[in-house]
Design an enzyme around this catalytic site. Structure first.
Site, PDB file in Angstrom:
ATOM      1  N   ARG A  57     -32.471-103.729 -25.347  1.00  0.00           N
ATOM      2  CA  ARG A  57     -32.703-103.978 -23.927  1.00  0.00           C
ATOM      3  C   ARG A  57     -34.167-103.666 -23.632  1.00  0.00           C
ATOM      4  O   ARG A  57     -34.597-102.520 -23.777  1.00  0.00           O
ATOM      5  CB  ARG A  57     -31.778-103.082 -23.088  1.00  0.00           C
ATOM      6  CG  ARG A  57     -32.038-103.124 -21.586  1.00  0.00           C
ATOM      7  CD  ARG A  57     -31.027-102.241 -20.831  1.00  0.00           C
ATOM      8  NE  ARG A  57     -31.263-102.266 -19.403  1.00  0.00           N
ATOM      9  CZ  ARG A  57     -31.881-101.308 -18.710  1.00  0.00           C
ATOM     10  NH1 ARG A  57     -32.338-100.218 -19.324  1.00  0.00           N
ATOM     11  NH2 ARG A  57     -32.041-101.418 -17.411  1.00  0.00           N
ATOM     12  N   HIS A 110     -38.315-104.145 -14.220  1.00  0.00           N
ATOM     13  CA  HIS A 110     -38.237-102.701 -14.447  1.00  0.00           C
ATOM     14  C   HIS A 110     -39.507-102.087 -13.841  1.00  0.00           C
ATOM     15  O   HIS A 110     -40.322-101.494 -14.513  1.00  0.00           O
ATOM     16  CB  HIS A 110     -38.096-102.401 -15.939  1.00  0.00           C
ATOM     17  CG  HIS A 110     -37.515-101.057 -16.253  1.00  0.00           C
ATOM     18  ND1 HIS A 110     -36.387-100.870 -17.044  1.00  0.00           N
ATOM     19  CD2 HIS A 110     -37.895 -99.809 -15.884  1.00  0.00           C
ATOM     20  CE1 HIS A 110     -36.120 -99.582 -17.152  1.00  0.00           C
ATOM     21  NE2 HIS A 110     -37.024 -98.901 -16.458  1.00  0.00           N
ATOM     22  N   GLU A 166     -32.454-100.229 -11.617  1.00  0.00           N
ATOM     23  CA  GLU A 166     -32.511 -99.113 -10.674  1.00  0.00           C
ATOM     24  C   GLU A 166     -33.309 -99.404  -9.407  1.00  0.00           C
ATOM     25  O   GLU A 166     -34.362 -98.788  -9.161  1.00  0.00           O
ATOM     26  CB  GLU A 166     -33.078 -97.865 -11.354  1.00  0.00           C
ATOM     27  CG  GLU A 166     -32.290 -97.415 -12.564  1.00  0.00           C
ATOM     28  CD  GLU A 166     -32.730 -96.040 -13.090  1.00  0.00           C
ATOM     29  OE1 GLU A 166     -33.653 -95.450 -12.513  1.00  0.00           O
ATOM     30  OE2 GLU A 166     -32.122 -95.560 -14.059  1.00  0.00           O
ATOM     31  N   ASN A 222     -26.855 -96.655 -15.255  1.00  0.00           N
ATOM     32  CA  ASN A 222     -27.764 -95.702 -15.892  1.00  0.00           C
ATOM     33  C   ASN A 222     -27.356 -94.318 -15.447  1.00  0.00           C
ATOM     34  O   ASN A 222     -27.200 -94.068 -14.247  1.00  0.00           O
ATOM     35  CB  ASN A 222     -29.209 -95.952 -15.469  1.00  0.00           C
ATOM     36  CG  ASN A 222     -29.786 -97.220 -16.092  1.00  0.00           C
ATOM     37  OD1 ASN A 222     -29.104 -97.920 -16.842  1.00  0.00           O
ATOM     38  ND2 ASN A 222     -31.036 -97.508 -15.769  1.00  0.00           N
ATOM     39  N   TYR A 252     -27.900 -89.988 -16.123  1.00  0.00           N
ATOM     40  CA  TYR A 252     -28.574 -88.872 -16.777  1.00  0.00           C
ATOM     41  C   TYR A 252     -28.016 -87.509 -16.379  1.00  0.00           C
ATOM     42  O   TYR A 252     -27.827 -86.641 -17.216  1.00  0.00           O
ATOM     43  CB  TYR A 252     -30.081 -88.908 -16.484  1.00  0.00           C
ATOM     44  CG  TYR A 252     -30.770 -90.073 -17.157  1.00  0.00           C
ATOM     45  CD1 TYR A 252     -31.216 -89.981 -18.464  1.00  0.00           C
ATOM     46  CD2 TYR A 252     -30.940 -91.287 -16.486  1.00  0.00           C
ATOM     47  CE1 TYR A 252     -31.827 -91.061 -19.103  1.00  0.00           C
ATOM     48  CE2 TYR A 252     -31.545 -92.369 -17.118  1.00  0.00           C
ATOM     49  CZ  TYR A 252     -31.977 -92.250 -18.421  1.00  0.00           C
ATOM     50  OH  TYR A 252     -32.571 -93.317 -19.049  1.00  0.00           O
ATOM     51  N   GLU A 296     -28.422 -97.234 -19.672  1.00  0.00           N
ATOM     52  CA  GLU A 296     -29.328 -96.148 -20.070  1.00  0.00           C
ATOM     53  C   GLU A 296     -28.592 -94.820 -20.052  1.00  0.00           C
ATOM     54  O   GLU A 296     -27.859 -94.534 -19.093  1.00  0.00           O
ATOM     55  CB  GLU A 296     -30.513 -95.995 -19.092  1.00  0.00           C
ATOM     56  CG  GLU A 296     -31.610 -96.988 -19.275  1.00  0.00           C
ATOM     57  CD  GLU A 296     -32.750 -96.774 -18.291  1.00  0.00           C
ATOM     58  OE1 GLU A 296     -33.015 -95.616 -17.891  1.00  0.00           O
ATOM     59  OE2 GLU A 296     -33.362 -97.784 -17.907  1.00  0.00           O
TER      60      GLU A 296
END
Ligand code: FCB
Length: 472
Positions: free
Chosen positions: A74, A118, A163, A292, A294, A368
């Site tokens: 990606r 991005h 995002e 995504n 985290y 991600e």
């Protein structure tokens, strides 16, 4: 616990973070080039001028991905490399670069998963208002159509935006990201125009490519816990959920502007910039919803006299959380990654299950996930990163559990292939499973890369890494 044979193990990067070659091949500046040239915006004054030099070194990176046995890469296209004026005349050299990259990936059996945006908006478009104006959404759709025509035969998944929360709130409210503006109204305009951009681009891609080629939208969905179960704390967490998640999910997935969002932001705007028919245009349900993930946050309602906080994203001292001054973000609890982010793998499982219950049948991919740690090269020349291996193991376990619970998750992309330019943090934060020596640009796969390759091969979380992690 095993992953299905068709589960995709991939890895991800983004153009500005890895490509370098900022003024080569006809590329014009993006808002990140400008941000990097603005004193005080980036740690250590770092820039993406050279980054990992992937523009020249991509054959080596492709060999690494191939060697690890991964099924997909990606990466994102630099808009100003292929359309130096943001719109209008395409740049054949820029297009040729991505064609060659995609063609070679395919030849190596690696699926190109392309992100169109991005975060590196051509500066010329920011000069005309950037995401605060609707023309940018239309320019984005034209760019998407051009790419579909030029690369449509080579790309396996098309992702519109990465995002948009960051592009809008970090770019226009806290200013910690490019274009570095701190105007709450501009941030909400950006939210809407990014949703519109997704909708218009998804439509253009579908018109050009038919329904066979999957269109993806990647969101960083925020998992926010209330500190207590008091009504005030629950309302505070819901506020973050609305401003962070519903702002994007509802227009794109449901064709609706969240009434709660309108209510929360009423002192900033009446959303008069949303024109008739816009929500219908935004409403392009992606074939794949990219998640995504985290870390998580814990919040509480602000008491009289208590200072407001920025939620870990506001190095400028201005919060990205528009109209959320009455919400306090608690300091994250350890063990933390080098970003100062907490680790809560089970929240990823819950998030994936929750999203699939809300949108039954929706295909999901973790586009991600990964962690920065301050790893070093050891005396044996290797990079031993047990913290990252543990992080990956726990989060991939969460993904496998979500699948067991019925979430239709079909892929996982490790952020990142390489240590790279981590936005306002510059090169200080290392997310790569491959180390980059920024003096020589030499690449060294870390232990985590070997672990991940082992998982991609065996697909089995119960046996992965047993051979060598213990003895390493
Ligand atoms: C995400 C971004 C990605 C990278 C990681 C650490 O928000 O999409 O570019 O910076 O965070």
């Amino acid at each position: 616990m095993k992953f299905a044979d068709d589960f995709v193990f991939g890895t991800a990067t983004a153009s500005y973070q890895v490509e370098g070659a900022h003024d080569e091949g006809g590329r014009t500046p993006s808002i990140w080039d400008t941000q990097c040239r603005t004193p005080g915006k980036i740690k250590n004054g770092d820039t993406g001028d050279v980054a990992c030099d992937q523009y020249h070194r991509w054959p080596e990176d492709l060999e690494i991905i191939k060697g690890l046995g991964l099924g997909a890469y990606r990466f994102s296209i630099s808009w100003s490399r292929v359309l130096p004026q943001g719109l209008g005349e395409p740049n054949p050299e820029g297009i040729a670069y991505y064609r060659e990259l995609c063609r070679s990936l395919k030849q190596a059996g690696i699926s190109p998963v392309v992100t169109l945006y991005h975060w590196d908006l051509p500066q010329v478009l920011e000069d005309r208002g950037g995401w605060t104006v609707r023309e940018t959404a239309y320019a984005f759709a034209d760019y998407a159509r051009l790419m579909a025509r030029e690369l449509g035969d080579l790309v396996d998944v098309w992702s519109t935006l990465n995002e948009p929360w960051c592009s809008s709130y970090l770019g226009y409210a806290s200013g910690v990201h490019a274009p570095g503006r701190t105007e709450p109204l501009a941030a909400l305009q950006a939210v809407h125009h990014l949703n519109l951009a997704h909708g218009l681009a998804a439509r253009a891609l579908r018109e050009e490519l038919g329904d066979e080629v999957p269109v993806c939208l990647t969101l960083n969905l925020h998992v926010t816990h209330p500190l207590t179960d008091s009504a005030e704390d629950i309302a505070a967490a819901r506020k973050i959920d609305v401003v962070g998640n519903e702002a994007f999910l509802m227009p794109v997935m449901e064709g609706v502007l969240s009434p709660e969002l309108v209510e929360i932001t009423r002192e900033v705007t009446d959303w008069g910039f949303v024109q008739e028919g816009d929500l219908e245009l935004c409403h392009q349900v992606p074939d794949i919803l990219g998640v995504n993930y985290y870390s998580t946050s814990t919040v509480k309602a602000r008491q009289e006299g208590e200072a407001s906080t920025s939620g870990g994203h506001g190095e400028t001292g201005v919060s990205p959380w528009v109209a959320c001054d009455d919400v306090v973000f608690l300091p994250p609890e350890g063990p933390l990654t080098a970003m100062g982010w907490n680790q809560e793998p089970d929240a990823l499982r819950r998030l994936l299950v929750q999203v699939s219950r809300r949108y039954p049948g929706q295909e999901l991919m973790v586009t991600e996930n990964g962690a920065a740690f301050s790893d070093e090269v050891s005396s044996d020349g290797q990079v031993h990163d047990p913290d990252r291996v543990a992080y990956l193991r726990q989060h991939l376990t969460a993904v496998a559990q979500a699948v067991e619970e019925g979430a239709q998750v079909t892929g996982y992309f490790l952020w990142s292939l390489l240590d790279n330019f981590e936005w306002s943090w510059g090169y200080q934060k290392r997310f790569g499973m491959v180390r980059v020596d920024y003096e020589t640009l030499e690449r060294t796969p870390k232990d985590s890369a070997k672990w991940y390759a082992d998982l991609a091969r065996s697909r089995d979380l119960d046996t992965v890494g047993e051979d060598w992690v213990a003895g390493a």
